[in-house]
Design a protein around this motif. Structure first.
Motif, short mmCIF file in Angstrom:
data_model
loop_
_atom_site.label_atom_id
_atom_site.label_comp_id
_atom_site.label_asym_id
_atom_site.label_seq_id
_atom_site.Cartn_x
_atom_site.Cartn_y
_atom_site.Cartn_z
N LEU A 140 -22.11 -63.64 16.92
CA LEU A 140 -20.96 -63.25 17.72
C LEU A 140 -19.74 -63.70 17.19
O LEU A 140 -18.81 -63.14 17.78
N SER A 141 -19.61 -64.52 16.09
CA SER A 141 -18.48 -64.65 15.61
C SER A 141 -18.40 -65.04 14.15
O SER A 141 -19.70 -65.32 13.62
N VAL A 485 -13.17 -63.87 13.71
CA VAL A 485 -13.34 -62.69 14.36
C VAL A 485 -14.57 -63.35 15.81
O VAL A 485 -15.41 -63.73 15.28
N LYS A 487 -16.59 -61.28 18.48
CA LYS A 487 -17.24 -60.07 18.61
C LYS A 487 -17.32 -59.97 20.12
O LYS A 487 -17.34 -58.65 20.51
N LYS A 488 -17.65 -60.92 21.12
CA LYS A 488 -17.71 -60.68 22.49
C LYS A 488 -17.10 -61.98 22.87
O LYS A 488 -17.56 -63.21 22.46
#
Length: 519
Positions: A140-141, A485, A487-488
């Protein structure tokens, strides 16, 4: 004296080189041919305002240059590589005229930027490529390491290798997307100015590589105050001043400083090889190499053998002023520097040292010639015993055990270069590892270490901070941007979730990631 100057060094050519140096005051410095003392050209001297304008122009050009794709920037240096080789003899003429070194050393100096280009043309695409790494939350990152140019690099180059340092130190900085403001020494500004001309012929945008000239105290402060990074090669005393000012400005710097470099000869070393190495180590470039040898430690059982062979070989050396490969040794860079070298020898003799050969100026050859000199009985109360002479002067010392030799080699505030000679390479390397020096050459003086462009080269102790060459030699001209980043939105408790439950899950997740090797 009468000396035929090379046909390449016309007044029009020299005037064209210095025309790029800004000087709103109109002040100039008489740049002379060292061999004869005759005027070559009036070198413009830059004011603080000139320097600020040079930085402004460089910053404007840098923004455009940094936006070029890396492959387009590197294409400039592919063309420059061939151009530098094609024009090597003209560069050599300039180096000899301004520095007085013999032709062998001058032609070898022209090879250094070419070697640096070749290395970083292969290495830069890997070093400057963004590297994507994992973030704190698997899948997720992400976190990406991005190399950004620092901006405008201030380079202060010395007079002993003006072309190699002024141009070679600039190449990786330019490849990384930076601009350059270079301050060469007044005595040796011509060859780096020619190098910049060649780079522009190869496609380097005009305005990206600026040159300012003047005496250090007049030019240095403004240069450092406007730079994003400083690369300096020179004395330890000046390096301290530069480092302090850079620190106040919260910018980084790389400093290659002085040395009092030792050479240890082990008992099983080959006599002929040692003598040949010692000749270059002590007298190459007339002793004006940052990494040259000023202290030689010889094993007592073979001391007389090594000493006598070295003295005999030194006496056979040919000194002279010539634009050909005849002389073995050229001039010192200036009459002032010759007087410094003479003062070290005179001080040593006055305090009890013996001159085995040499020890005198040679005004019959030119205004700055000094004989290659071997001293015996030098002690630490002498200038030549502890201070960098930076001339064709070397002191011989006996030692009884290898431990004693290592202790003597390390008994200095400096740590730039060292040399160990022996028949048993493993044993010689073991000795080398015990020497406190940024560079150690086994069965060589300095070229093997310095020409290894893939490995960083720098000093320890009072011989400097940072390094040139290797990955570090390019990456130091960049800043790292961490582009992360998510993502969620999973960092933190969910709405309505009990925080104790969130913490329990977070700690459990960290345990799991450690066990599975994810983090």
């Amino acid at each position: 004296m009468t000396l035929q100057r090379p046909a390449s060094l016309t007044d029009e050519f020299l005037q064209g080189l210095v025309a790029r140096v800004p000087s709103s005051s109109g002040a100039s410095w008489k740049l002379t041919e060292v061999y004869t003392g005759e005027l070559l050209v009036e070198l413009p001297q830059s004011t603080p305002a000139d320097i600020e304008r040079a930085f402004a122009a460089a910053r404007s050009a840098q923004r455009v240059w940094a936006a070029w794709p890396l492959r387009k920037r590197l294409a400039v240096f592919k063309r420059a590589h061939a151009l530098f080789l094609d024009r090597a003899h003209t560069t050599t003429d300039l180096i000899q005229a301004e520095s007085g070194k013999n032709r062998r050393m001058a032609i070898e100096e022209t090879c250094d930027p070419v070697m640096v280009m070749s290395h970083y043309l292969k290495r830069a695409p890997h070093l400057l490529k963004p590297v994507r790494r994992g973030g704190p939350i698997p899948v997720l990152s992400t976190s990406t390491e991005i190399r950004q140019p620092k901006g405008v690099i201030g380079i202060i180059a010395p007079w002993n290798f003006p072309f190699a340092t002024g141009i070679s130190d600039s190449i990786p900085a330019l490849m990384a997307g930076n601009a350059i403001v270079l301050k060469p020494d007044n005595k040796t500004a011509l060859s780096p100015l020619y190098g910049i001309q060649l780079l522009e012929q190869a496609g380097l945008p005009k305005g990206l590589f600026q040159v300012v000239c003047g005496e250090g105290p007049d030019v240095g402060p403004t240069l450092i105050d406007n730079a994003n990074y400083v690369m300096f090669t020179g004395s330890t005393a000046t390096g301290r001043v530069i480092g302090e000012r850079a620190g106040r400005n919260l910018i980084d710097c790389c400093l290659e400083l002085g040395g009092k470099n030792p050479m240890i000869v082990l008992e099983d070393a080959k006599l002929d090889e040692v003598v040949q190495g010692a000749i270059f180590g002590a007298f190459g470039n007339t002793g004006q190499i940052c990494m040259h040898i000023e202290r030689m430690y010889l094993p007592e059982p073979r001391y007389a053998e090594f000493r006598d062979a070295f003295v005999a070989a030194t006496r056979r050396l040919v000194l002279g002023a010539a634009y050909d490969f005849g002389p073995d040794i050229g001039s010192l860079v200036s009459p002032d520097h010759m007087e410094r070298v003479r003062s070290h020898v005179d001080d040593a003799v006055a305090k009890g040292a013996t001159v085995l050969t040499g020890g005198r100026p040679r005004p019959d050859l030119g205004p700055a010639f000094f004989e290659p000199t071997i001293l015996e009985g030098v002690t630490q109360d002498m200038l030549a015993g502890v201070t960098e002479t930076f001339g064709p002067v070397v002191a011989l010392h006996r030692y009884r055990t290898v431990d004693e030799a290592v202790a003597l080699a390390n008994d200095t505030d400096y740590g730039l270069n060292a040399s160990v000679w022996g028949g048993d390479l493993a044993a010689a390397c073991q000795v080398g590892r015990r020497i406190q020096s940024g560079n150690v050459n086994v069965n060589d003086i300095l070229a093997t270490a310095y020409a290894a462009k893939g490995t960083p080269s720098g000093g320890v102790k009072q011989s400097g901070v940072g390094a040139r060459h290797g990955d570090q030699g390019l990456l130091k001209y960049t800043d790292v941007q961490n582009l992360a980043v998510l993502k969620k939105q999973v960092l933190g408790a969910r709405p309505g979730q009990d925080y104790d439950e969130y913490v329990k899950g977070m700690l459990g997740g960290l345990r799991m990631m450690r066990k599975t090797g994810i983090r």
